[in-house]
Motif scaffolding. Sequence first.
Motif, PDB file in Angstrom:
ATOM      1  N   CYS A  26       0.824  -1.202   0.000  1.00  0.00           N
ATOM      2  CA  CYS A  26       0.000   0.000   0.000  1.00  0.00           C
ATOM      3  C   CYS A  26       0.864   1.260   0.000  1.00  0.00           C
ATOM      4  N   ALA A  27       1.892   1.282   0.849  1.00  0.00           N
ATOM      5  CA  ALA A  27       2.770   2.446   0.939  1.00  0.00           C
ATOM      6  C   ALA A  27       3.497   2.689  -0.382  1.00  0.00           C
ATOM      7  N   LEU A  28       3.962   1.617  -1.016  1.00  0.00           N
ATOM      8  CA  LEU A  28       4.681   1.761  -2.291  1.00  0.00           C
ATOM      9  C   LEU A  28       3.776   2.347  -3.369  1.00  0.00           C
ATOM     10  N   VAL A  29       2.553   1.861  -3.444  1.00  0.00           N
ATOM     11  CA  VAL A  29       1.600   2.369  -4.441  1.00  0.00           C
ATOM     12  C   VAL A  29       1.293   3.842  -4.180  1.00  0.00           C
ATOM     13  N   LEU A  30       1.049   4.188  -2.923  1.00  0.00           N
ATOM     14  CA  LEU A  30       0.718   5.573  -2.591  1.00  0.00           C
ATOM     15  C   LEU A  30       1.905   6.504  -2.795  1.00  0.00           C
ATOM     16  N   LEU A  31       3.131   5.990  -2.577  1.00  0.00           N
ATOM     17  CA  LEU A  31       4.323   6.803  -2.834  1.00  0.00           C
ATOM     18  C   LEU A  31       4.397   7.177  -4.305  1.00  0.00           C
ATOM     19  N   VAL A  32       4.178   6.206  -5.173  1.00  0.00           N
ATOM     20  CA  VAL A  32       4.199   6.470  -6.616  1.00  0.00           C
ATOM     21  C   VAL A  32       3.133   7.503  -6.989  1.00  0.00           C
ATOM     22  N   VAL A  33       1.940   7.354  -6.413  1.00  0.00           N
ATOM     23  CA  VAL A  33       0.851   8.282  -6.713  1.00  0.00           C
ATOM     24  C   VAL A  33       1.189   9.692  -6.231  1.00  0.00           C
ATOM     25  N   CYS A  34       1.732   9.807  -5.025  1.00  0.00           N
ATOM     26  CA  CYS A  34       2.084  11.120  -4.487  1.00  0.00           C
ATOM     27  C   CYS A  34       3.165  11.797  -5.316  1.00  0.00           C
ATOM     28  N   LEU A  35       4.183  11.030  -5.696  1.00  0.00           N
ATOM     29  CA  LEU A  35       5.265  11.599  -6.507  1.00  0.00           C
ATOM     30  C   LEU A  35       4.758  12.014  -7.882  1.00  0.00           C
ATOM     31  N   ALA A  36       3.895  11.190  -8.466  1.00  0.00           N
ATOM     32  CA  ALA A  36       3.343  11.517  -9.790  1.00  0.00           C
ATOM     33  C   ALA A  36       2.470  12.765  -9.731  1.00  0.00           C
ATOM     34  N   ALA A  37       1.764  12.945  -8.615  1.00  0.00           N
ATOM     35  CA  ALA A  37       0.881  14.100  -8.472  1.00  0.00           C
ATOM     36  C   ALA A  37       1.599  15.327  -7.926  1.00  0.00           C
TER      37      ALA A  37
END
Length: 307
Positions: A195-206
């Motif tokens: 979950c943390a890895l997926v959200l990290l990617v989303v936060c960085l992309a946004a």
Amino acid sequence: MNERSSLHRAGLPTALALAVAIVAVSSSASLIVFAAAPALAIAFWRNALATVVLTPFAYGPRRSEILGSSRGVKIFAVLAGLALAAHFATWMPSVQLGTVATAAALVATQPVWQGLIAAVQGRRPALSGWIGIALAVAGAAWATGADVGVSRQAVLSDILALLGGIFAAVYTALGERARVELTTVTYTWICYGTCALVLLVVCLAAGLPLGGYDGTTWLAILGLVVGAQLLGHSMFSYALQRTSATMVSVLALLEVPGAALLAWLWLGQEPRAAALPGVALLMAGVAVFILGAARAARTTVDPSLTD
């Protein structure tokens, strides 16, 4: 495993774990509103920090379990992490866009989706279970109301909260499958890490800021990690090995009055007097579900108890 055998397997430790989880997750919405940070960034940190805390207890002592468990079970744990990320990515922004009460009410539709998932899996709840679910969800909607039609932001908040309930049901169902073989620590470590890895990617992309917060925001995030994450979600995960996903989802409805009460005391969001009958209906629905499941469990053990 059907609903009849589910409650029979659960004992006092499971009941205590569920009670702790309900109290812990009730604080989640108010802490999210209190924290001065993007909802997705908060979601990332609560999962990332929880993963860090669990690593010494998971990767070291339980490394043989991680490596020796079946591939299918580990896939279920990873998929549960993806579903948990989707849950956080929808429900947590809904809390900041709308109100604690409305977000808690709409995400409380989780048991409806959980019951449908269980039915597809061939584990339909008993009639009393469906009645309890219907009463509880109706009570949650009555108690908290909804912001549909108030504004575009309110409508977006409602949609996100509803999606959060759907993803929560998927997360719980997948976790139930993974917990057949994995211990609580191993399962939550894999799930939260994914979950943390997926959200990290989303936060960085946004382009969302992951730091630079004030001290009170970091305290709120730590409160989410210790409370809602480690004591909340982890205790629910512990209970999944001993009772059904539907039972966990219905009991999680008790978060609705808990979150509303905390929002009233802390954030000044005073509940409407007209909502009190809804709270009573919610409690009645939970009671109907539990008592019906308990009676079904006794009937399974002793067929002479049937009418």
